[in-house]
Motif scaffolding. Structure first.
Motif, PDB file in Angstrom:
ATOM      1  N   UNK A 183       0.829  -1.197   0.000  1.00 38.86           N
ATOM      2  CA  UNK A 183       0.000   0.000   0.000  1.00 38.86           C
ATOM      3  C   UNK A 183       0.867   1.252   0.000  1.00 38.86           C
ATOM      4  N   UNK A 184       1.950   1.219   0.811  1.00 38.73           N
ATOM      5  CA  UNK A 184       2.856   2.364   0.849  1.00 38.73           C
ATOM      6  C   UNK A 184       3.451   2.648  -0.519  1.00 38.73           C
ATOM      7  N   UNK A 185       3.935   1.577  -1.171  1.00 39.13           N
ATOM      8  CA  UNK A 185       4.499   1.740  -2.520  1.00 39.13           C
ATOM      9  C   UNK A 185       3.470   2.310  -3.475  1.00 39.13           C
ATOM     10  N   UNK A 186       2.273   1.759  -3.402  1.00 41.41           N
ATOM     11  CA  UNK A 186       1.206   2.144  -4.332  1.00 41.41           C
ATOM     12  C   UNK A 186       0.879   3.626  -4.175  1.00 41.41           C
ATOM     13  N   UNK A 188       3.743   5.836  -5.556  1.00 40.83           N
ATOM     14  CA  UNK A 188       3.843   5.875  -7.015  1.00 40.83           C
ATOM     15  C   UNK A 188       2.708   6.661  -7.643  1.00 40.83           C
ATOM     16  N   UNK A 189       1.517   6.527  -7.066  1.00 43.58           N
ATOM     17  CA  UNK A 189       0.353   7.128  -7.708  1.00 43.58           C
ATOM     18  C   UNK A 189      -0.113   8.393  -7.007  1.00 43.58           C
ATOM     19  N   UNK A 190       0.836   9.049  -6.341  1.00 45.73           N
ATOM     20  CA  UNK A 190       0.458  10.237  -5.572  1.00 45.73           C
ATOM     21  C   UNK A 190      -0.203  11.283  -6.466  1.00 45.73           C
ATOM     22  N   UNK A 191       0.384  11.536  -7.664  1.00 47.79           N
ATOM     23  CA  UNK A 191      -0.142  12.565  -8.574  1.00 47.79           C
ATOM     24  C   UNK A 191      -1.590  12.269  -8.929  1.00 47.79           C
ATOM     25  N   UNK A 192      -1.823  11.044  -9.401  1.00 50.34           N
ATOM     26  CA  UNK A 192      -3.165  10.671  -9.834  1.00 50.34           C
ATOM     27  C   UNK A 192      -4.164  10.837  -8.698  1.00 50.34           C
ATOM     28  N   UNK A 220      -7.360  13.399  -8.592  1.00 52.45           N
ATOM     29  CA  UNK A 220      -8.741  12.927  -8.449  1.00 52.45           C
ATOM     30  C   UNK A 220      -9.405  13.606  -7.267  1.00 52.45           C
ATOM     31  N   UNK A 221      -8.689  13.686  -6.149  1.00 54.22           N
ATOM     32  CA  UNK A 221      -9.279  14.297  -4.953  1.00 54.22           C
ATOM     33  C   UNK A 221      -9.638  15.753  -5.227  1.00 54.22           C
ATOM     34  N   UNK A 222      -8.709  16.492  -5.881  1.00 52.75           N
ATOM     35  CA  UNK A 222      -8.966  17.909  -6.151  1.00 52.75           C
ATOM     36  C   UNK A 222     -10.175  18.071  -7.064  1.00 52.75           C
ATOM     37  N   UNK A 223     -10.241  17.230  -8.102  1.00 53.55           N
ATOM     38  CA  UNK A 223     -11.379  17.322  -9.020  1.00 53.55           C
ATOM     39  C   UNK A 223     -12.681  17.064  -8.285  1.00 53.55           C
ATOM     40  N   UNK A 224     -12.675  16.041  -7.432  1.00 48.85           N
ATOM     41  CA  UNK A 224     -13.901  15.704  -6.699  1.00 48.85           C
ATOM     42  C   UNK A 224     -14.317  16.866  -5.810  1.00 48.85           C
ATOM     43  N   UNK A 225     -13.326  17.472  -5.122  1.00 46.13           N
ATOM     44  CA  UNK A 225     -13.648  18.589  -4.231  1.00 46.13           C
ATOM     45  C   UNK A 225     -14.274  19.735  -5.022  1.00 46.13           C
ATOM     46  N   UNK A 226     -13.671  20.061  -6.188  1.00 45.65           N
ATOM     47  CA  UNK A 226     -14.208  21.148  -7.008  1.00 45.65           C
ATOM     48  C   UNK A 226     -15.633  20.833  -7.455  1.00 45.65           C
ATOM     49  N   UNK A 227     -15.835  19.576  -7.881  1.00 40.98           N
ATOM     50  CA  UNK A 227     -17.167  19.187  -8.329  1.00 40.98           C
ATOM     51  C   UNK A 227     -18.186  19.342  -7.215  1.00 40.98           C
ATOM     52  N   UNK A 228     -17.792  18.939  -6.010  1.00 42.43           N
ATOM     53  CA  UNK A 228     -18.705  19.046  -4.878  1.00 42.43           C
ATOM     54  C   UNK A 228     -19.050  20.502  -4.604  1.00 42.43           C
ATOM     55  N   UNK A 229     -18.018  21.365  -4.675  1.00 41.11           N
ATOM     56  CA  UNK A 229     -18.256  22.797  -4.457  1.00 41.11           C
ATOM     57  C   UNK A 229     -19.263  23.323  -5.464  1.00 41.11           C
ATOM     58  N   UNK A 230     -19.059  22.939  -6.747  1.00 42.87           N
ATOM     59  CA  UNK A 230     -19.957  23.397  -7.799  1.00 42.87           C
ATOM     60  C   UNK A 230     -21.374  22.949  -7.511  1.00 42.87           C
TER      61      UNK A 230
END
Lengths: 515, 209
Positions: free
Chosen positions: A464-467, A470-474, A478-488
């Motif tokens: 899980x730590x490795x995963x 490695x996928x921190x950017x993705x 995703x989290x930022x997009x979801x937050x923006x969508x929720x705000x909208x």
């Protein structure tokens, strides 16, 4: 779904392969080799040891063994066998034999036979001895001369140094019999004697023959009966207490001492699971009394699978192998249970019966390198087991594994799986090697197959730590997009329509407020 | 006021533990369809909890798979509760009908189902050291369900708080009795079935000879 079907197909194919393999092996052996899986169910396995041949008294060169009682392999590679006195028929002629100590080499050719001992000019003879021990430090012999109620300590020529007789002490009740059945001695010359009538542990003497006390008593298993007796004792009067049955532990029946001076004991009882096998340090403390080994059930899990009879295991002798393996001999089923030094089951072999590799009354076990010797008192012979290729690979892998050399153990463990896909420890071994090399996903797969939950948990933590790394950017995107969508969405709910300008103003205001 | 759809009523009841059931009662907002769906979800959550839990926490005995225990743990227990509760409330002059008891109990189980499904889901992404999160969620949702259950009982029978608790205790006793009788009846029928089977076997052997 397809995956699921595939795995079922693979599993049934594997099961077929296993059945085919064991069928071909069991044609050679007098029994079906088996092992235990994670759920303590018996599963078919490969043989670790095969019976090569057996030797009786005639082949040894001492005419006949009457009723051998114990066998000990000394450091100088001589085998010491105690034999009871008796009358046997040889070629139609009845012949009388005294109690003997027979000394043979490793090919079981008799070197010497000792019957008489010289004690300060006095001649001593044996009377049905049932235990023998040879000290690896000074090569002196200890014989448990059972029916003469003494332990004889002598040199190789039969000159007796001292006798260990019934202790004249307050601790040793005068009405208790003293019939030594087994004996060992440690580096300092302290002598430990198993007496059947004593359940407080081994009777312990110092070199000079002074009684020191009792050594390494078993614990009492906390059964419902024991607990209820304890409860009643709390409220009963002294007079009542005197009439109740005392709760006593079961005395151990045999022992062996290893190079480091640890004494291993086995208890014959089938009524208890507590302290069946113990490893005692010089102070009498049981090193096997830890969380790992307390979970191990030595011998068969009831009901004993793979036999018509469901007799429970009754261990009569233990031997420590060259790598610290524990070879435990089961009297009831004629089985030998081999554990590694961490008490993980390695092999089960042997049975009761007439054929080679099966016993009528097995009493003693010894091992030398890759051979195991079992003495049968009713068949009056010694059976020699040799390790198979499979046994060799498992032993190699286990040795590496127990030293913590997981990478070196990887190849042997893979080889083990080619022989026996049911061998659970191989999956754990491979998992450990993969885990150490950082392949957490592979380790998880093997741990899951082995059903090793805690190890799987650790591997999963790494995975899980490795995963996440490695996928921190993705993940952040995703989290930022979801937050923006929720705000909208929440904004639309309030106003009824989308208004970016107002939204950003709101956000700014929020920021200011937070500051 | 309170013109909610059937689905919205579930949300209203679950999020208003103290007056939700009263509203539901007076507005007749309960739905048997949704209740049956919730009971099915309960079955699924029990199944998921026992069979799909994260491997690092729990490994099921994979050699045998039997649905009956899970059906028993969810649907049978639920129906027994409803029947036992209804039988007890008639003795206590409760106002609830069988249908209302069914609906109230099913709605009260929603937090428990959500919690156990959430725990099952989380158990795949957390490690053993983080079990506290799962534990917290399950304790909160279980308490929530208990509160909903009590308040649902109180509303459906129009009882005082103390009387509701007494009713629940008696319901559990009645459940045990019902299950005991069920087992008894099942064994009896089994005996009869075996008897008929043996007569058939006997006759078929005789006819052949």
């Amino acid at each position: 779904m397809i995956n699921w079907k595939k795995s079922i197909a693979a599993f049934s194919a594997a099961m077929l392969a296993v059945t085919a393999m064991t069928a071909s092996v069991s044609a050679l052996e007098a029994y079906d080799p088996y092992s235990y899986d994670r759920w303590k169910d018996a599963v078919p396995s490969q043989v670790g040891y095969v019976a090569a041949y057996n030797v009786d008294g005639r082949q040894m060169g001492c005419e006949k063994l009457v009723e051998p009682t114990d066998m000990f392999l000394a450091a100088d590679n001589l085998m010491y066998i105690t034999d009871k006195a008796g009358e046997v028929e040889i070629n139609g002629v009845k012949e009388k034999f005294p109690s003997r100590l027979i000394i043979t080499d490793l090919d079981f050719k008799v070197q010497r036979i000792m019957t008489e001992f010289n004690y300060n000019g006095q001649t001593l003879t044996l009377k049905n001895p049932s235990g023998v021990f040879v000290s690896e430090y000074d090569n002196t012999i200890y014989i448990a001369d059972t029916e003469n109620s003494r332990v004889i300590h002598c040199d190789q020529d039969g000159n007796v140094f001292s006798l260990y007789e019934k202790p004249n002490s307050e601790l040793y009740p005068a009405d208790l019999t003293y019939n030594p059945s087994k004996v060992v001695a440690d580096k300092a010359g302290n002598v430990y004697v198993v007496v059947k009538s004593v359940n407080k542990g081994a009777v312990m003497f110092n070199k000079a023959g002074e009684f020191l006390g009792f050594y390494g008593a078993n614990r009492v298993e906390a059964t419902a009966e024991v607990l209820s007796r304890y409860f009643w004792n709390l409220i009963s009067t002294d007079e009542q207490k005197a009439n109740t049955i005392k709760t006593t532990p079961i005395g151990f029946s045999n022992f062996d001492i290893d190079e480091d001076g640890f004494i291993y004991t086995v208890t014959e009882s089938t009524d208890t699971d507590t302290d069946i096998v113990k490893k005692l340090n010089p102070r009498g403390y049981n090193i096997f009394n830890n969380a790992n080994v307390n979970n191990v059930k030595f011998g068969d899990y009831p009901p004993a699978y793979y036999s018509i009879y469901t007799k429970e295991t009754s261990l009569v002798d233990i031997d420590i192998g060259e790598n610290g393996e524990l070879n435990c001999l089961d009297f009831n089923q004629g089985r030998i249970f081999q554990y590694d030094k961490e008490c993980n089951l390695m092999f089960i072999f042997g049975s009761t019966g007439e054929q080679l590799g099966s016993f009528k009354s097995p009493v003693a076990i010894e091992s030398y390198e890759d051979k195991i010797y079992v003495l049968d008192s009713r068949k009056s012979n010694v059976t020699v087991f040799t390790r198979t290729d499979f046994g060799d690979i498992v032993t190699t892998a286990t040795n590496y594994y127990n030293k913590g050399m997981y990478e070196e153990a990887l190849e042997p463990w893979k080889e083990v799986l080619k022989y026996d896909g049911n061998y659970r420890r191989a999956y754990i071994g491979i998992g450990n090697a993969l885990y150490n090399s950082g392949d957490y996903e592979g380790a998880m797969k093997y741990y899951k197959t082995a059903i090793a939950r805690d190890r799987y948990d650790r591997a999963y933590e790494g995975y899980r730590g490795d995963y996440l790394r490695e996928n921190f950017d993705t993940i952040m995107t995703v989290i930022i997009i979801v937050v923006i969508l929720l705000l909208i969405l929440s904004d639309r709910k309030k106003k009824g329509k989308l208004d970016f300008k107002r939204m950003f103003e709101n956000m700014k205001r929020e920021e200011v407020r937070l500051k | 006021m309170m013109d909610l759809t059937k689905g919205q009523w579930v949300k209203h009841v679950v999020t208003h533990p103290f007056e939700g059931f009263e509203d539901l009662r007076w507005k007749k907002g309960g739905s048997m369809k949704i209740s049956w769906f919730i009971v099915f979800l309960l079955f699924f959550s029990v199944l998921a909890y026992n069979r799909m839990y994260g491997f690092q926490y729990y490994s099921s005995y994979d050699k045998i798979f039997n649905l009956v225990p899970y059906i028993f743990q969810s649907i049978i227990i639920f129906l027994t509760w409803v029947v036992a509760n209804w039988s007890m409330c008639t003795l206590f002059d409760g106002e609830g009908t069988m249908k209302n008891i069914f609906i109230n109990t099913a709605y009260a189980l929603v937090p428990y189902i959500v919690g156990s499904l959430l725990c099952t889901f989380l158990s795949h992404s957390l490690i053993q050291d983080e079990y506290i999160f799962i534990q917290t969620i399950s304790i909160i949702t279980e308490c929530w369900t208990v509160i909903l259950l009590i308040s649902g009982q109180k509303a459906v029978h129009q009882f005082t708080f103390g009387k509701t608790l007494a009713l629940i205790a008696l319901t559990i006793v009645a459940m045990v009795a019902i299950l005991f009788l069920l087992v008894l009846v099942l064994t009896l029928f089994q005996q009869i079935a075996i008897f008929i089977m043996s007569i058939y076997t006997e006759l078929s052997y005789r006819i052949r000879v």
